[in-house]
Design a protein around this motif. Structure first.
Motif, PDB file in Angstrom:
ATOM      1  N   ALA A 102      56.121  56.598  54.938  1.00 33.63           N
ATOM      2  CA  ALA A 102      55.082  55.431  54.749  1.00 33.63           C
ATOM      3  C   ALA A 102      53.788  55.875  55.383  1.00 33.63           C
ATOM      4  N   VAL A 103      53.959  56.185  56.829  1.00 27.95           N
ATOM      5  CA  VAL A 103      53.002  56.734  57.701  1.00 27.95           C
ATOM      6  C   VAL A 103      52.210  58.191  57.149  1.00 27.95           C
ATOM      7  N   ALA A 104      53.254  59.237  56.769  1.00 25.49           N
ATOM      8  CA  ALA A 104      52.789  60.147  56.356  1.00 25.49           C
ATOM      9  C   ALA A 104      51.938  60.411  55.087  1.00 25.49           C
ATOM     10  N   ALA A 105      52.242  59.344  54.030  1.00 22.13           N
ATOM     11  CA  ALA A 105      51.784  59.196  52.923  1.00 22.13           C
ATOM     12  C   ALA A 105      50.484  58.742  52.774  1.00 22.13           C
ATOM     13  N   ILE A 124      52.534  47.103  55.705  1.00 21.77           N
ATOM     14  CA  ILE A 124      53.846  47.357  55.862  1.00 21.77           C
ATOM     15  C   ILE A 124      54.435  47.078  57.086  1.00 21.77           C
ATOM     16  N   ASP A 125      53.846  47.487  58.210  1.00 24.26           N
ATOM     17  CA  ASP A 125      54.179  47.064  59.508  1.00 24.26           C
ATOM     18  C   ASP A 125      54.659  45.710  59.721  1.00 24.26           C
ATOM     19  N   HIS A 130      68.680  59.982  59.875  1.00 22.15           N
ATOM     20  CA  HIS A 130      69.035  60.275  58.905  1.00 22.15           C
ATOM     21  C   HIS A 130      67.972  60.155  57.697  1.00 22.15           C
ATOM     22  N   GLU A 131      67.949  60.808  56.606  1.00 23.75           N
ATOM     23  CA  GLU A 131      66.957  60.786  55.627  1.00 23.75           C
ATOM     24  C   GLU A 131      66.883  59.377  54.917  1.00 23.75           C
ATOM     25  N   ALA A 191      61.983  55.886  56.366  1.00 22.79           N
ATOM     26  CA  ALA A 191      61.413  55.406  55.416  1.00 22.79           C
ATOM     27  C   ALA A 191      59.717  55.134  55.848  1.00 22.79           C
ATOM     28  N   ARG A 192      59.795  54.316  57.191  1.00 22.10           N
ATOM     29  CA  ARG A 192      58.695  54.162  57.776  1.00 22.10           C
ATOM     30  C   ARG A 192      57.937  55.280  58.035  1.00 22.10           C
TER      31      ARG A 192
END
Length: 735
Positions: free
Chosen positions: A646-649, A659-660, A635-636, A642-643
């Motif tokens: 963050a990777v896509a951003a 972050i990890d 789910h969004e 959210a993880r």
């Protein structure tokens, strides 16, 4: 207890056999010191009620709550009885359930309006969170009950606990030990921090820190105790690392200086590109180290695709020029084969020394893995012992007793965290003198983590990508919410292949009988993605070959395939004979196919942040732009999504690793998951306590430079021995 126990005294002697046995078996607490260092997880305040709605299912929890109601119900046609008690915190509810003859005793205790501490495993029944037959301790139930009065009127420590030993029982054993310590003035408790350091940094003494962390009167007490106890952990660890660095500098090694007009110069002349400024800077640091007469001990970390292998190869060529040999140790056969293939391709005829068509300056580059045939293995061993092979690339097979070098001058370890200290030391011991050591990690590590985990290594960082390398576009594909997005993802893969490129599809699981295939097939569109098995290579390969990617050349690659089959698949993929490679994370590091431009990661939420970044780094390694699609059914609003966002951003591996690490337990940061040993860091968090770690390193360097054997600091020596004895392999010999 009429005497004071020492910190290293067994709990069995102090508390008695039964309690000590439970603490040892279920909490890994064995000595008085272990118990005093078993700090409260948090503190409940007077009047505070726990957020019952936030309790995690299937975990053991201790809560402070108020009884809302209690009632006895009959079931089984009146033959059975149960007591149901509802706890509340004003916003959520938690149900307690008791069966059997004791229910009326519990009913007298659990009166509406009373508060208590309740402990048990959180389950769910009829959509209500429930504790079945919990342990509990009511607060203020008896004016003569001193312990309850203390709990009711002060900050209440809540300890990491278990079903066999509730938090309040741990608190009582801690009180017993503290009372004994107080009665005899803490005579047996040595303070590991030197007095000058303590005074200079304004830190409280160790007895005071123990008092305030276990029996705080105010929040200021807790803060003061935590500040002090963090320093203990940081300082003792940094002293150990400083002593190791000092010892390394005192070992002899053969200086390996670059030879003008040698193999390195011939290799550089062949390069079709210019080295980045970062590669040149790091190379100078490494060459300066190699030229000294004590072993280099350096960590090379950098971004995915930043050219670490090129830097390592040039260091190896320098050592060969200087008359030595170099060994590169890789964690898997796939990676060892890939390194061997890419290095021999980069070197060309320079990698064919002594062979027909080889360059006069050349050397042999040999591969040594456990699955090699006997004739090939025999040839490789002969080339090493005679010095014919200047460079060897291999797996743990390099460590075996029968592998001998003529003059091992440099060891390069790729992906260091996958090797134990004994393996590393076995390889280093094969040199006539200790060889130089270069540790490479493809996972960027925040400065403080590197200082803590690899504190005995000098660190070099590559944060520049080679010229012409385009950024990788990354997108989250919400497969459940928007199925047409997944359909479009497969279209994009087909478009990349039609444009002459190749693609990876990565899955978390193999699927060739590694679980019940019927269970895996039961998943439906409305099933919770957390409850179904992870998507598998074999299933996905079959689905896409028959569906969206029908007609493309699709192959699979996973760790259970025979080595020759793995190598054959990778060779054909590298040669462009395969369009789409469906694989597990065996392609995570080191795999270099410049023509691969797209990657689809199925069930991407099943991977960690740093692992996703590593996988993504396999595409966009040529002149064409890379594309990484992170497919998830979560789910969004979920943390997993959210993880992925963050990777896509960001493509910044250092930011992603931070972050990890913020999302993981401290023990994982220091290798606890692999070792099974309790983390040495109970109070310190390497991400949040950067200033403490940096300051502790400065103080440790001064102390060790002045007194390397710590003769003037016996208490520090004791603390150091305890750390080294318990966790030497896991934390200090990372290099």
């Amino acid at each position: 207890m009429d005497r004071v126990p020492a910190l290293d005294e067994p709990l069995k002697k102090t508390l008695g056999g039964t309690t000590a046995k439970v603490m040892a078996e279920h909490l890994d607490l064995h000595t008085v010191g272990d118990l005093l260092h078993h700090y409260p997880r948090r503190y409940a305040e007077r009047g505070e009620l726990t957020q019952l709605a936030d309790l995690p299912l299937d975990e053991h929890a201790t809560v402070l709550a108020q009884v809302a109601d209690a009632r006895v119900l009959r079931f089984n046609n009146g033959k059975g009885q149960r007591l149901e008690v509802t706890l509340t915190d004003g916003s959520g509810r938690l149900q307690l359930v008791f069966f059997g003859r004791s229910i009326y005793h519990h009913q007298k205790e659990l009166l509406p309006g009373r508060r208590g501490m309740f402990s048990g495993k959180v389950g769910i029944f009829r959509k209500i969170r429930q504790l079945s037959h919990p342990a509990y301790e009511m607060l203020g139930k008896d004016s003569e009950d001193d312990a309850a009065e203390v709990w009711a009127n002060q900050l209440i420590p809540l300890y990491p606990a278990c079903a066999q030993m509730e938090s309040w029982k741990i608190a009582k054993t801690v009180d017993l030990v503290l009372d004994s310590m107080e009665a005899t003035g803490w005579q047996e408790v040595g303070d590991p921090l030197p007095p000058a350091l303590r005074e200079g940094r304004g830190l409280t003494g160790l007895p005071d820190a123990f008092r305030k962390v276990h029996r705080p009167r105010t929040k200021a007490d807790i803060a003061e105790a935590r500040d002090r106890l963090k320093w203990d952990e940081a300082f003792v660890l940094q002293v150990a690392l400083a002593r190791r660095r000092l010892a390394e500098h005192q070992l002899p090694a053969v200086a390996r200086t670059p030879t003008p007009g040698g193999l390195l110069d011939a290799f550089d002349a062949k390069l079709p590109f210019t080295l980045t400024e970062g590669q040149l800077t790091v190379t100078k640091e490494i060459f300066d180290d190699l030229a000294t007469e004590h072993p280099m001990h350096r960590l090379l970390q950098g971004e995915v695709g930043s050219g670490k292998t090129m830097v390592a190869l040039r260091a190896m060529l320098t050592v060969v020029d200087a008359g030595g040999q170099a060994a590169m140790l890789a964690p898997t056969e796939v990676l060892a084969q890939q390194h061997h293939r890419s290095i021999t391709e980069m070197m060309g005829e320079l990698a064919e020394g002594g062979m027909l068509g080889g360059a006069e300056l050349g050397t042999k580059v040999v591969l040594l893995t456990g699955s090699m045939g006997v004739p090939a293995r025999r040839r490789a061993l002969l080339d090493l012992v005679t010095g014919e092979a200047g460079i060897v690339i291999g797996t743990h097979a390099l460590i075996e007793d029968k592998v001998q070098f003529q003059d091992l001058g440099l060891v390069v370890v790729d992906e260091q965290h996958r090797f134990g200290v004994e393996q590393r030391d076995a390889l280093r011991s094969k040199g006539k003198q200790p060889p130089h050591l270069l540790v490479m990690t493809a996972t960027p590590i925040p400065r403080t983590v590197a200082m803590t985990v690899f504190g005995d290594l000098e660190t070099s960082v590559l944060d520049q990508l080679p010229a012409g390398r385009l950024p990788i576009a990354s997108h989250v594909v919400p497969a459940k919410d928007k199925p047409h997005f997944l359909a479009r993802a497969w279209e994009r893969v087909r478009e990349e292949v039609e444009n002459g490129h190749q693609a990876y599809v990565v899955c978390p699981r193999i699927g060739d009988g590694d679980d019940d295939p019927k269970a895996a097939q039961k998943k439906s569109a409305d099933e919770d993605p957390e409850k179904r098995p992870p998507l598998a290579v074999m299933e996905i390969a079959e689905q896409i070959a028959a569906g969206p990617l029908k007609g493309l050349r699709i192959e699979v690659l996973h760790g259970r395939m025979p080595p020759d089959d793995k190598d054959d698949v990778m060779r054909r993929f590298s040669a462009g004979e395969v369009d789409v490679l469906v694989a597990t994370t065996v392609i995570e590091v080191g795999v270099n196919v410049p023509n691969a431009t797209a990657m689809v990661i199925m069930d991407a939420d099943r991977f960690g942040v740093s692992q996703l970044h590593q996988l993504r780094g396999r595409v966009g390694r040529g002149s064409a732009a890379g594309l990484c699609l992170l497919v998830s059914e979560m789910h969004e609003a979920s943390p997993a999504r959210a993880r992925l966002a963050a990777v896509a951003a960001t493509l910044d591996g250092f930011e992603l690793s931070r972050i990890d690490l913020e999302q993981r337990r401290e023990g994982d940061v220091l290798g606890r998951a692999q070792s099974g040993v309790r983390s040495s860091l109970r109070m310190l968090t390497v991400i949040d306590d950067e200033e403490v770690i940096a300051a502790a390193r400065e103080e440790a360097v001064l102390v060790v430079a002045d007194d390397p054997d710590l003769e003037r600091f016996p208490e520090l020596r004791t603390a150091l021995d305890a750390l080294l004895d318990e966790e030497r392999e896991q934390y200090l010999d990372k290099g």
